[in-house]
Motif scaffolding. Structure first.
Motif, PDB file in Angstrom:
ATOM      1  N   GLN A  55       2.268 -21.476  -4.001  1.00  0.00           N
ATOM      2  CA  GLN A  55       2.745 -20.117  -3.727  1.00  0.00           C
ATOM      3  C   GLN A  55       3.608 -20.107  -2.469  1.00  0.00           C
ATOM      4  N   GLU A  58       4.346 -15.208   1.691  1.00  0.00           N
ATOM      5  CA  GLU A  58       4.881 -13.846   1.693  1.00  0.00           C
ATOM      6  C   GLU A  58       5.843 -13.585   0.539  1.00  0.00           C
ATOM      7  N   GLU A  60       6.011 -13.653  -4.181  1.00  0.00           N
ATOM      8  CA  GLU A  60       5.248 -13.704  -5.429  1.00  0.00           C
ATOM      9  C   GLU A  60       5.628 -14.901  -6.279  1.00  0.00           C
ATOM     10  N   THR A  61       6.533 -15.736  -5.824  1.00  0.00           N
ATOM     11  CA  THR A  61       7.042 -16.832  -6.636  1.00  0.00           C
ATOM     12  C   THR A  61       6.417 -18.158  -6.234  1.00  0.00           C
TER      13      THR A  61
END
Length: 126
Positions: A55, A58, A60-61
Motif C-alpha cells: 500500500q 496516504e 488507496e493504490t
C-alpha cells in the motif's frame, strides 16, 4: 488520454511487470556464469524489490515495495523505513528459499531419474 486518473491503471501494471521481467532477464544474462547461489540471491533481491507490492502511504493504490519505501521515507521517517525494509527482507527470504528448494528438488529428481535409468538392464538377445 482520458481525464480519469486511474483509467489505464491495469495497463500500466502489465507494462511495468513486462519491463521488470525483461530487466530480470537482462541481469540474468549478465550474471549467468556466476555461482548459482550468488546469481539467485541477486535476482531474487531485485525481484523482491520490484514485484513485492504494498500500500502506498496516504493513498488507496498499490505500488512496488521499493517505490513505497521511498515514499515512506518522505512521509513517515525511520519507523516506516524499518517496516518497509522488513517487508522487503521477508519477501526476499521467501523467494530465495523457494528458488534454492526448487534447485535441490530438481537435482534430487534428476539423480533419481538417472539412477532408475542406470538400474534398468538391457534385454539379452539370444
Amino acid at each position: 488520454m482520458t481525464s480519469e486518473p486511474f483509467a489505464l491503471y491495469s495497463t500500466t501494471w502489465w507494462a511495468y511487470i513486462g519491463c521488470g521481467v525483461v530487466f530480470l532477464l537482462l541481469v540474468w544474462w549478465k550474471v549467468r556464469h556466476w555461482n548459482y547461489y550468488f546469481q539467485t540471491g541477486l535476482l531474487s533481491l531485485i525481484a523482491a524489490g520490484a514485484f513485492a507490492y504494498t500500500q502506498v502511504p496516504e493513498a488507496e493504490t498499490m505500488a512496488p515495495a521499493t517505490i513505497a519505501f521511498i515514499l515512506e521515507l518522505e512521509n513517515e521517517g525511520s519507523e516506516g523505513e524499518i517496516a518497509m525494509l522488513t517487508h522487503l527482507a521477508v519477501v526476499w527470504l521467501i523467494l530465495y528459499s523457494l528458488l534454492i528448494g526448487v534447485r535441490f528438488g530438481w537435482q534430487k529428481w534428476r539423480a533419481q531419474q538417472s539412477k532408475d535409468h542406470a538400474s534398468r538392464e538391457e534385454p539379452e538377445i539370444s
